[in-house]
Design an enzyme around this catalytic site. Structure first.
Site, PDB file in Angstrom:
ATOM      1  N   HIS A   7       0.443 -12.922  10.967  1.00 40.74           N
ATOM      2  CA  HIS A   7       0.083 -12.083   9.936  1.00 40.74           C
ATOM      3  C   HIS A   7      -1.398 -12.120   9.673  1.00 40.74           C
ATOM      4  O   HIS A   7      -2.000 -10.952   9.676  1.00 40.74           O
ATOM      5  CB  HIS A   7       0.924 -12.682   8.720  1.00 40.74           C
ATOM      6  CG  HIS A   7       0.798 -11.895   7.566  1.00 40.74           C
ATOM      7  ND1 HIS A   7       1.407 -12.114   6.382  1.00 40.74           N
ATOM      8  CD2 HIS A   7       0.078 -11.084   7.275  1.00 40.74           C
ATOM      9  CE1 HIS A   7       1.189 -11.322   5.299  1.00 40.74           C
ATOM     10  NE2 HIS A   7       0.110 -10.743   5.912  1.00 40.74           N
ATOM     11  N   THR A  42      -0.317  -2.608  -4.673  1.00 44.18           N
ATOM     12  CA  THR A  42       0.263  -2.153  -3.321  1.00 44.18           C
ATOM     13  C   THR A  42      -0.297  -0.733  -3.083  1.00 44.18           C
ATOM     14  O   THR A  42      -0.462  -0.048  -4.043  1.00 44.18           O
ATOM     15  CB  THR A  42       1.789  -2.546  -3.217  1.00 44.18           C
ATOM     16  OG1 THR A  42       1.925  -2.329  -1.973  1.00 44.18           O
ATOM     17  CG2 THR A  42       2.472  -1.518  -3.997  1.00 44.18           C
ATOM     18  N   GLY A  43      -0.373  -0.300  -1.997  1.00 41.19           N
ATOM     19  CA  GLY A  43      -0.595   0.989  -1.476  1.00 41.19           C
ATOM     20  C   GLY A  43      -1.818   1.424  -1.866  1.00 41.19           C
ATOM     21  O   GLY A  43      -2.059   2.977  -2.062  1.00 41.19           O
ATOM     22  N   HIS A 103      -6.361 -12.690   0.393  1.00 38.10           N
ATOM     23  CA  HIS A 103      -5.665 -12.749   1.421  1.00 38.10           C
ATOM     24  C   HIS A 103      -5.928 -11.567   2.292  1.00 38.10           C
ATOM     25  O   HIS A 103      -6.012 -10.363   1.600  1.00 38.10           O
ATOM     26  CB  HIS A 103      -4.134 -12.645   1.094  1.00 38.10           C
ATOM     27  CG  HIS A 103      -3.446 -12.076   2.180  1.00 38.10           C
ATOM     28  ND1 HIS A 103      -3.393 -12.717   3.550  1.00 38.10           N
ATOM     29  CD2 HIS A 103      -2.637 -11.230   2.386  1.00 38.10           C
ATOM     30  CE1 HIS A 103      -2.593 -11.943   4.423  1.00 38.10           C
ATOM     31  NE2 HIS A 103      -1.939 -10.960   3.673  1.00 38.10           N
ATOM     32  N   GLY A 150      -4.350  -6.282   2.420  1.00 41.91           N
ATOM     33  CA  GLY A 150      -5.061  -7.230   1.894  1.00 41.91           C
ATOM     34  C   GLY A 150      -4.728  -7.277   0.338  1.00 41.91           C
ATOM     35  O   GLY A 150      -4.148  -6.159   0.030  1.00 41.91           O
ATOM     36  N   ASN A 151      -4.912  -8.650  -0.295  1.00 44.24           N
ATOM     37  CA  ASN A 151      -4.717  -8.425  -1.706  1.00 44.24           C
ATOM     38  C   ASN A 151      -5.403  -9.839  -2.275  1.00 44.24           C
ATOM     39  O   ASN A 151      -5.800 -10.722  -1.408  1.00 44.24           O
ATOM     40  CB  ASN A 151      -3.418  -8.773  -2.278  1.00 44.24           C
ATOM     41  CG  ASN A 151      -2.396  -9.309  -1.071  1.00 44.24           C
ATOM     42  OD1 ASN A 151      -2.476 -10.757  -1.105  1.00 44.24           O
ATOM     43  ND2 ASN A 151      -1.612  -8.749  -0.198  1.00 44.24           N
ATOM     44  N   SER A 179       3.118  -6.428  -2.788  1.00 45.58           N
ATOM     45  CA  SER A 179       4.212  -7.091  -2.611  1.00 45.58           C
ATOM     46  C   SER A 179       4.022  -8.890  -1.903  1.00 45.58           C
ATOM     47  O   SER A 179       5.116  -9.403  -1.827  1.00 45.58           O
ATOM     48  CB  SER A 179       4.998  -6.337  -1.332  1.00 45.58           C
ATOM     49  OG  SER A 179       3.970  -6.347  -0.009  1.00 45.58           O
ATOM     50  N   GLU A 180       2.751  -9.243  -1.705  1.00 46.11           N
ATOM     51  CA  GLU A 180       2.656 -10.365  -1.322  1.00 46.11           C
ATOM     52  C   GLU A 180       2.158 -11.331  -2.630  1.00 46.11           C
ATOM     53  O   GLU A 180       1.555 -12.450  -2.344  1.00 46.11           O
ATOM     54  CB  GLU A 180       1.487 -10.344  -0.312  1.00 46.11           C
ATOM     55  CG  GLU A 180       1.973  -9.672   0.917  1.00 46.11           C
ATOM     56  CD  GLU A 180       1.064  -9.640   2.048  1.00 46.11           C
ATOM     57  OE1 GLU A 180       1.376 -10.262   3.298  1.00 46.11           O
ATOM     58  OE2 GLU A 180       0.047  -9.132   2.031  1.00 46.11           O
TER      59      GLU A 180
HETATM   60 ZN   LIG Z   1      -1.167  -9.314   4.467  1.00 47.19          ZN
END
Ligand SMILES: [Zn+2]
Length: 260
Positions: free
Chosen positions: A158, A45-46, A95, A29-30, A75-76
């Protein structure tokens, strides 16, 4: 900057909420927020979104260059920046991979059935954006097709993506999207995912007409409880095209029922 600290806190808060709700697993998620025209705060990320601290949030520009922060942005990020670029009115994006919505995304089934007026009217229709390899340009390109006419998309195989006027709005759209997917799924198990009746379609049409005449003021209109709020939502969050799509879909399903 006080406003940036406030946004960072909000991002951590929403991160905790999506994690606790089971909308994401591990580091998935982000979330992002627009600070101004060309500056954004985005999650790293991570890192688990359930245990982020404000120092982990990164500031980037519209091209994805890191302006501030020690961590590496998600990364998204490209799909976030695409939405902001295409929609200057959008100030936050969520997301995640909520299970029911993601199941629809895997099955390639859009959330466009008029089974529940509040949900569909608040959310509008949610299409499926074609599959893209994560982190490539394929993802923003697929989202681009839908970004002007919807409040979110299912990302094929996704997860889900919603965008809003602020972070609460983007989050509530996601909650509503997942809730809608869940109800839709459960109704299908009962073989009862029936769309709205002819009468209710007529009411939707009537609401639409009154909205056109009255703008955003729903007062003084003789409608059942709940529809005032619904109409306000329609006026603020649903595009004309969305309403048309819903009405068209429901009308078609009813005509099909009559003709079968
Ligand atoms: Zn995703």
């Amino acid at each position: 900057m006080i406003i940036e600290i406030k946004y960072k806190k909000q991002i951590c808060e929403i991160g905790k909420r999506v994690y606790e709700k089971g909308f994401v697993a591990a580091n998935d998620g982000n979330i992002s927020v627009r600070i101004d025209e060309n500056e954004f705060l985005i999650t790293p990320t991570g890192v688990s979104k359930g245990s982020m601290t404000t120092d982990m949030i990164i500031k980037v520009d519209g091209d994805g260059n890191v302006l501030e922060g020690e961590y590496k942005p998600t990364s998204e990020m490209k799909m976030h920046l695409l939405v902001y670029k295409e929609r200057p009115d959008i100030h936050a994006i969520v997301h995640v991979h909520p299970p029911y919505a993601t199941a629809f995304a895997i099955a390639g089934i859009p959330l466009d059935q008029a089974i529940m007026p509040e949900s569909v009217v608040y959310l509008g229709t949610i299409p499926v954006a074609d599959y893209g390899t994560p982190s490539t340009e394929e993802v923003p390109n697929a989202v681009k097709k839908h970004v002007h006419n919807h409040q979110g998309v299912l990302l094929e195989n996704h997860g889900a993506l919603t965008w809003g006027k602020d972070i609460d709005h983007a989050y509530y759209l996601m909650e509503s999207l997942e809730f809608n997917a869940k109800i839709n799924f459960l109704a299908k198990q009962l073989n009862g995912d029936r769309e709205l009746s002819k009468q209710n379609v007529a009411r939707l049409l009537e609401l639409k007409k009154k909205m056109e005449i009255m703008g955003e003021s729903p007062l003084g209109v003789d409608v059942p409880d709940g529809t005032h709020a619904m109409k306000r939502e329609m006026a603020t969050s649903l595009s004309e095209k969305d309403i048309d799509t819903i009405v068209e879909r429901v009308t078609k399903s009813i005509l099909d029922a009559f003709n079968s």
